[in-house]
Scaffold this motif. Structure first.
Motif, PDB file in Angstrom:
ATOM      1  N   GLY A  58     -54.312   1.510 -38.321  1.00  0.00           N
ATOM      2  CA  GLY A  58     -54.652   2.506 -39.325  1.00  0.00           C
ATOM      3  C   GLY A  58     -54.754   1.979 -40.737  1.00  0.00           C
ATOM      4  N   GLY A  59     -54.733   0.673 -40.902  1.00  0.00           N
ATOM      5  CA  GLY A  59     -54.799   0.087 -42.233  1.00  0.00           C
ATOM      6  C   GLY A  59     -56.200  -0.382 -42.583  1.00  0.00           C
ATOM      7  N   PHE A  60     -56.269  -1.143 -43.673  1.00  0.00           N
ATOM      8  CA  PHE A  60     -57.549  -1.632 -44.168  1.00  0.00           C
ATOM      9  C   PHE A  60     -57.752  -3.125 -43.940  1.00  0.00           C
ATOM     10  N   GLY A  61     -56.725  -3.824 -43.433  1.00  0.00           N
ATOM     11  CA  GLY A  61     -56.853  -5.241 -43.155  1.00  0.00           C
ATOM     12  C   GLY A  61     -57.006  -6.105 -44.385  1.00  0.00           C
ATOM     13  N   GLY A  62     -56.411  -5.683 -45.502  1.00  0.00           N
ATOM     14  CA  GLY A  62     -56.520  -6.432 -46.746  1.00  0.00           C
ATOM     15  C   GLY A  62     -55.757  -7.741 -46.701  1.00  0.00           C
ATOM     16  N   GLY A  63     -56.218  -8.682 -47.473  1.00  0.00           N
ATOM     17  CA  GLY A  63     -55.590  -9.990 -47.528  1.00  0.00           C
ATOM     18  C   GLY A  63     -54.839 -10.219 -48.822  1.00  0.00           C
ATOM     19  N   ALA A  64     -54.514 -11.487 -49.054  1.00  0.00           N
ATOM     20  CA  ALA A  64     -53.709 -11.866 -50.216  1.00  0.00           C
ATOM     21  C   ALA A  64     -54.395 -11.526 -51.536  1.00  0.00           C
ATOM     22  N   VAL A  65     -55.697 -11.737 -51.629  1.00  0.00           N
ATOM     23  CA  VAL A  65     -56.392 -11.456 -52.882  1.00  0.00           C
ATOM     24  C   VAL A  65     -56.433  -9.955 -53.145  1.00  0.00           C
ATOM     25  N   ASP A  66     -56.564  -9.148 -52.085  1.00  0.00           N
ATOM     26  CA  ASP A  66     -56.508  -7.696 -52.246  1.00  0.00           C
ATOM     27  C   ASP A  66     -55.155  -7.274 -52.817  1.00  0.00           C
ATOM     28  N   LEU A  67     -54.089  -7.815 -52.243  1.00  0.00           N
ATOM     29  CA  LEU A  67     -52.748  -7.483 -52.720  1.00  0.00           C
ATOM     30  C   LEU A  67     -52.498  -8.024 -54.123  1.00  0.00           C
ATOM     31  N   MET A  68     -53.084  -9.161 -54.444  1.00  0.00           N
ATOM     32  CA  MET A  68     -52.919  -9.732 -55.772  1.00  0.00           C
ATOM     33  C   MET A  68     -53.460  -8.791 -56.850  1.00  0.00           C
ATOM     34  N   ALA A  69     -54.587  -8.152 -56.583  1.00  0.00           N
ATOM     35  CA  ALA A  69     -55.162  -7.210 -57.550  1.00  0.00           C
ATOM     36  C   ALA A  69     -54.203  -6.058 -57.806  1.00  0.00           C
ATOM     37  N   ILE A  70     -53.568  -5.564 -56.757  1.00  0.00           N
ATOM     38  CA  ILE A  70     -52.613  -4.469 -56.892  1.00  0.00           C
ATOM     39  C   ILE A  70     -51.355  -4.941 -57.609  1.00  0.00           C
ATOM     40  N   MET A  71     -50.841  -6.093 -57.225  1.00  0.00           N
ATOM     41  CA  MET A  71     -49.611  -6.596 -57.840  1.00  0.00           C
ATOM     42  C   MET A  71     -49.799  -6.882 -59.330  1.00  0.00           C
ATOM     43  N   GLU A  72     -50.971  -7.357 -59.721  1.00  0.00           N
ATOM     44  CA  GLU A  72     -51.231  -7.569 -61.151  1.00  0.00           C
ATOM     45  C   GLU A  72     -51.165  -6.253 -61.915  1.00  0.00           C
ATOM     46  N   ALA A  73     -51.802  -5.223 -61.373  1.00  0.00           N
ATOM     47  CA  ALA A  73     -51.786  -3.908 -62.028  1.00  0.00           C
ATOM     48  C   ALA A  73     -50.364  -3.351 -62.061  1.00  0.00           C
ATOM     49  N   PHE A  74     -49.598  -3.509 -60.973  1.00  0.00           N
ATOM     50  CA  PHE A  74     -48.205  -3.052 -60.951  1.00  0.00           C
ATOM     51  C   PHE A  74     -47.381  -3.792 -62.004  1.00  0.00           C
ATOM     52  N   GLY A  75     -47.589  -5.081 -62.116  1.00  0.00           N
ATOM     53  CA  GLY A  75     -46.851  -5.870 -63.097  1.00  0.00           C
ATOM     54  C   GLY A  75     -47.174  -5.468 -64.523  1.00  0.00           C
ATOM     55  N   GLU A  76     -48.458  -5.225 -64.801  1.00  0.00           N
ATOM     56  CA  GLU A  76     -48.871  -4.816 -66.140  1.00  0.00           C
ATOM     57  C   GLU A  76     -48.220  -3.499 -66.540  1.00  0.00           C
ATOM     58  N   ALA A  77     -48.061  -2.587 -65.570  1.00  0.00           N
ATOM     59  CA  ALA A  77     -47.503  -1.265 -65.857  1.00  0.00           C
ATOM     60  C   ALA A  77     -45.992  -1.196 -65.627  1.00  0.00           C
ATOM     61  N   LEU A  78     -45.378  -2.308 -65.208  1.00  0.00           N
ATOM     62  CA  LEU A  78     -43.948  -2.349 -64.899  1.00  0.00           C
ATOM     63  C   LEU A  78     -43.553  -1.268 -63.887  1.00  0.00           C
ATOM     64  N   VAL A  79     -44.314  -1.165 -62.817  1.00  0.00           N
ATOM     65  CA  VAL A  79     -44.066  -0.161 -61.778  1.00  0.00           C
ATOM     66  C   VAL A  79     -42.705  -0.419 -61.135  1.00  0.00           C
ATOM     67  N   VAL A  80     -41.892   0.627 -61.031  1.00  0.00           N
ATOM     68  CA  VAL A  80     -40.556   0.480 -60.444  1.00  0.00           C
ATOM     69  C   VAL A  80     -40.549   0.747 -58.941  1.00  0.00           C
ATOM     70  N   GLU A  81     -41.558   1.425 -58.443  1.00  0.00           N
ATOM     71  CA  GLU A  81     -41.618   1.702 -57.010  1.00  0.00           C
ATOM     72  C   GLU A  81     -42.138   0.484 -56.251  1.00  0.00           C
ATOM     73  N   PRO A  82     -41.541   0.171 -55.096  1.00  0.00           N
ATOM     74  CA  PRO A  82     -42.099  -0.900 -54.267  1.00  0.00           C
ATOM     75  C   PRO A  82     -43.388  -0.417 -53.599  1.00  0.00           C
ATOM     76  N   ILE A  83     -44.185  -1.341 -53.107  1.00  0.00           N
ATOM     77  CA  ILE A  83     -45.465  -0.980 -52.484  1.00  0.00           C
ATOM     78  C   ILE A  83     -45.256  -0.301 -51.127  1.00  0.00           C
ATOM     79  N   SER A  84     -44.133  -0.559 -50.450  1.00  0.00           N
ATOM     80  CA  SER A  84     -43.906   0.077 -49.153  1.00  0.00           C
ATOM     81  C   SER A  84     -42.420   0.385 -48.997  1.00  0.00           C
ATOM     82  N   ARG A  85     -42.160   1.312 -48.120  1.00  0.00           N
ATOM     83  CA  ARG A  85     -40.773   1.682 -47.818  1.00  0.00           C
ATOM     84  C   ARG A  85     -40.374   1.051 -46.493  1.00  0.00           C
TER      85      ARG A  85
END
Length: 86
Positions: A58-85
């Motif tokens: 049921g996922g999208f099959g994303g790779g490391a570069v896909d996750l890197m884009a998300i992690m950069e945005a999370f880091g810029e905004a200092l997101v406190v929530e983890p990406i998964s539970r």
């Protein structure tokens, strides 16, 4: 190795950044240091939770570069929530 984002990766990162800039201020983040159900729901709606999962599950099959884009945005905004539970 090429770490440039393709169009889909850039659109996802841009969409996440716009949401975080509009809805994830410093004051809001201070109020939800343990995580927010509303933020979790928005991340799920954006498909972030399913990004690294296989399409067979049921996922999208994303790779490391896909996750890197998300992690950069999370880091810029200092997101406190983890990406998964767990």
């Amino acid at each position: 190795m090429n770490f440039d984002y393709n169009e889909e990766q850039q659109l996802l990162a841009d969409s996440l950044r716009r949401y975080l800039q509009a809805q994830y201020s410093f004051e809001q983040r201070k109020q939800v240091l343990d995580g927010s159900p509303e933020v979790w729901a928005k991340f799920a709606e954006m498909g972030l939770m399913a990004l690294p999962l296989s399409p067979d599950h049921g996922g999208f099959g994303g790779g490391a570069v896909d996750l890197m884009a998300i992690m950069e945005a999370f880091g810029e905004a200092l997101v406190v929530e983890p990406i998964s539970r767990r």
